[in-house]
Design an enzyme around this catalytic site. Structure first.
Site, PDB file in Angstrom:
ATOM      1  N   LYS A   1       0.819  -1.221   0.000  1.00 57.71           N
ATOM      2  CA  LYS A   1       0.000   0.000   0.000  1.00 57.71           C
ATOM      3  C   LYS A   1       0.850   1.267   0.000  1.00 57.71           C
ATOM      4  CE  LYS A   1      -0.761   0.264   5.013  1.00 57.71           C
ATOM      5  NZ  LYS A   1      -0.104   1.526   5.293  1.00 57.71           N
ATOM      6  N   THR A   2       1.984   1.271   0.693  1.00 55.52           N
ATOM      7  CA  THR A   2       2.828   2.476   0.727  1.00 55.52           C
ATOM      8  C   THR A   2       3.346   2.781  -0.677  1.00 55.52           C
ATOM      9  OG1 THR A   2       3.486   1.922   2.981  1.00 55.52           O
ATOM     10  CG2 THR A   2       4.796   3.583   1.850  1.00 55.52           C
TER      11      THR A   2
ATOM     12  N   GLN B   1      -7.606  -5.531   9.724  1.00 54.62           N
ATOM     13  CA  GLN B   1      -6.521  -5.154  10.641  1.00 54.62           C
ATOM     14  C   GLN B   1      -6.949  -4.032  11.596  1.00 54.62           C
ATOM     15  OE1 GLN B   1      -2.332  -5.347   9.034  1.00 54.62           O
ATOM     16  NE2 GLN B   1      -3.411  -5.239   7.079  1.00 54.62           N
TER      17      GLN B   1
ATOM     18  N   ASP C   1      -4.130   7.296   5.120  1.00 58.26           N
ATOM     19  CA  ASP C   1      -3.589   5.948   5.273  1.00 58.26           C
ATOM     20  C   ASP C   1      -4.126   5.337   6.566  1.00 58.26           C
ATOM     21  OD1 ASP C   1      -2.106   3.686   4.860  1.00 58.26           O
ATOM     22  OD2 ASP C   1      -0.171   4.578   5.357  1.00 58.26           O
ATOM     23  N   GLU C   2      -4.085   3.998   6.683  1.00 61.87           N
ATOM     24  CA  GLU C   2      -4.544   3.270   7.878  1.00 61.87           C
ATOM     25  C   GLU C   2      -5.948   3.731   8.283  1.00 61.87           C
ATOM     26  OE1 GLU C   2      -2.994   0.784   8.816  1.00 61.87           O
ATOM     27  OE2 GLU C   2      -0.839   1.047   8.473  1.00 61.87           O
TER      28      GLU C   2
END
Length: 668
Positions: free
Chosen positions: A33-34, A243, A212-213
């Site tokens: 993903k990064t 997650q 993100d996240e």
């Protein structure tokens, strides 16, 4: 197609090149993903979008730093530096520095760390509690934090002690011109929701927003995002509901599972090809997580078939379990020359680490534990940071009282207490009391002169400290010299090593200041102090990467990390899932936590449980975790270590072991 998106797989490329409108990227563990986020930013800039109009928000400073470095390398001609990257808290801090007066603060506000919050809360509680009442400041602070983040009420201050403490705490914070971490989000949201002019200004800067996240966002962060992103909703969020393991601290999994309710008709892209783990590990993880209801379906897969089955090992007790892990790690190290850092032990509760550490020490296996004290909490570093904080905002009582007589300058505890009492009586800061001639006349001449010398020193440096363009590192060096701080440390040192350690701490702090100025001189001292406070959480994982040895780490702290060999001990009923999860309705989150642990492993995964375990001073019978029954056994082998220990080790195993040991010694 840009050079960067050309290296991506089909789904990654689809995510990186979709720019306009809402986009939800469901990025499973280890799916790159990064890389996708970085390529997306690079693609946007190559398409003619001004990098200053791109805002990318993440949760940890470590993630933001990594993203910044990657973007800088990908986006040429220095344009990568213009992308606005940072955490939610850092973004809100910068916003509030600019518009603080709109929410009743001055723009030189100070951000309090948790220890400073607790110090202030103790002072507040001291004035509110009757003689025999006892309250744990950290627990009260936790309840206040929850109230701020989810908008719940603690009740009527006239009837509820928690509500009265919170009201007084907030009044004190405002009077001191300080904020805590939660205030940054609360006031940032209030600023954007209540002030249309500010909202319009901020929206005009950030045309494209990325988060993100996303599975870790809470309701406040979602409100912030909605205020930041008007129609046509150019927002891209990246996350994995499988997650989501921080519900206990306010994360709302519905932000990702019901994303369409917030931003209509989003494009949804699933990243399922995993570049980290083997097929046996991923197949086992998939068979577990499919048991969670309401999740967005996805199934991780890998081109790496691997050569190791997932092992589930039964042990007699926690001592045998720990010895088994330590012995295996030692054998693998000597047999195949694997570095210690290739191994990690992930556990659900902190008390599991004690017996593991004992087993590792017994075999002299080096290990590292997450949770070491933050560099910025060291005595010598904290002292200088308090000096710098007072130069920035002299009304910060906690920082002021710490340095008032450090180094000793003739202002005793009794005088400091008189100044504090005066400040409470007159409803102003301790600094105002120290500058008040009426107050000074009550102090004996020696103390009065010492206070005047101190206030003159602070006034002398506060001007340059708050002047744009000042070299804050040089200013700090001059201040340290003038107050005689290094001589003060020499007198305190009982051993030469003590002073050497403290001196090194000061050098590291000055180095951090220099590094900050090279990156961001425009924000001056206030910006540096913000960065120090906002980076408070970064120490744990940074520290773990700098140290050598086997990694001992909690499952929660392991998220985002990966290791070739992973051990998951104590997978038992009452540990994972934790017994409290049944009472609180969080069994699904415990399953996700187990899933996170499994997907940290790259090559080899060992899950273990015990038949008995010492709990609360008594040996108790243990049952395997019900999660173990959910695992598909296609790539799993079940072993009984107790029985294995009673069997004879073959000559071949011994030969292989010692051959590996000899080879390793020859290499050295």
């Amino acid at each position: 197609m840009s050079a960067f998106t050309g290296t991506l797989n089909k789904e990654q490329r689809e995510a990186a090149t979709h720019i306009h409108g809402p986009l939800l990227i469901l990025a499973g563990a280890g799916t790159g993903k990064t890389r996708v986020l970085t390529a997306r930013i690079s693609h946007m800039v190559s398409e003619g979008i001004d990098p200053r109009n791109i805002l990318s928000v993440t949760f940890t400073n470590k993630a933001a730093t990594e993203m910044r470095a990657r973007v800088k390398g990908m986006v040429r001609e220095g344009r990568g530096n213009k992308v606005v990257l940072g955490t939610f808290h850092a973004f809100c801090a910068r916003l509030l520095r600019e518009f603080a007066t709109h929410v009743g603060f001055k723009n030189n506000f100070v951000i309090y760390s948790q220890s400073e919050q607790e110090s202030l809360l103790k002072k507040v509680m001291h004035g509110l509690l009757v003689k025999d009442e006892v309250c744990d400041p950290s627990k009260v602070l936790s309840r206040i934090s929850k109230s701020k983040n989810d908008g719940s009420s603690l009740g009527d201050p006239k009837e509820s002690l928690d509500a009265a403490i919170m009201e007084k705490y907030q009044d004190e914070m405002r009077a001191l011109n300080v904020m805590d971490f939660d205030d940054l989000l609360v006031l940032g949201v209030r600023l954007l929701e209540d002030h249309a002019d500010v909202r319009a200004t901020v929206q005009s800067r950030h045309h494209y927003v990325m988060v993100d996240e996303f599975q870790d966002t809470n309701s406040l962060q979602m409100r912030l995002l909605k205020a930041l992103v008007p129609a046509p909703y150019n927002v891209c969020v990246v996350g994995d509901d499988d997650q989501s393991i921080y519900g206990w601290r306010g994360a709302e999994i519905t932000n990702i599972t019901q994303f369409e309710d917030f931003f209509p008709n989003p494009k949804v892209v699933k990243l399922e090809e995993n570049y980290r783990s083997t097929t046996p590990i991923l197949h086992t993880a998939n068979s577990l997580i499919v048991n969670n209801a309401g999740r967005r379906p996805k199934s991780l897969w890998s081109r790496n078939n691997g050569s190791e089955l997932v092992r589930i090992i039964a042990n007699q007790d926690e001592k045998e379990e720990s010895e088994m892990i330590a012995k295996e790690v030692e054998s693998a190290r000597f047999a195949s020359n694997q570095p210690w850092e290739d191994f990690a032990v992930l556990f659900r509760t902190n008390d599991q680490s004690r017996v593991l550490e004992q087993a590792f020490r017994q075999r002299k296996i080096p290990y590292r534990v997450v949770g070491a004290r933050s560099f910025f909490d060291r005595r010598e570093v904290k002292d200088i940071l308090c000096y710098l904080t007072v130069l920035h905002n002299p009304h910060d009582d906690i920082s002021l009282l710490r340095i008032l007589n450090t180094p000793t300058r003739g202002i005793g505890t009794a005088t400091a207490e008189l100044a504090r009492e005066r400040s409470m009586e007159k409803q102003h800061s301790v600094w105002v009391a120290l500058c008040d001639e009426d107050f000074l006349r009550q102090i004996p001449e020696k103390g009065r002169n010492a206070i005047r010398t101190f206030t003159q020193l602070i006034s002398k440096y506060s001007g340059p400290a708050n002047t744009p363009g000042t070299n804050i590192t040089q200013m700090a060096e001059a201040l340290i010299l003038e107050v005689g701080y290094m001589d003060h440390l020499k007198k305190l040192a009982k051993e030469p090593d003590d002073f050497a350690g403290w001196e090194n701490g000061i050098k590291e702090l000055l180095k951090a200041m220099t590094g900050y100025e090279e990156r961001n001189r425009a924000d001056g001292l206030g910006g540096f102090l913000d960065e120090v406070t906002l980076n408070d959480e970064r120490e744990e994982k940074d520290d773990i990467e700098k140290k050598k040895g086997v990694c001992l780490i909690t499952l929660h702290a392991s998220k985002g990390l990966e290791f070739p060999n992973v051990y998951l001990p104590g997978i038992e009923q009452g540990i994972l899932p934790h017994r409290r999860s049944y009472e609180e309705g969080r069994v699904d989150e415990e399953r996700r936590l187990f899933y996170v642990g499994i997907t940290r492993a790259k090559q080899k995964l060992t899950i273990s449980h015990t038949r008995t375990r010492m709990k609360w001073g008594q040996k108790q019978t243990c049952l395997p975790s019900p999660f173990l029954k959910e695992l598909d056994r296609k790539y799993v082998t079940d072993l009984d270590y107790t029985r294995h220990m009673n069997e004879t080790v073959t000559q071949e195993e011994n030969t292989n072991f010692f051959a590996g040991l000899r080879a390793m010694l020859a290499d050295e």
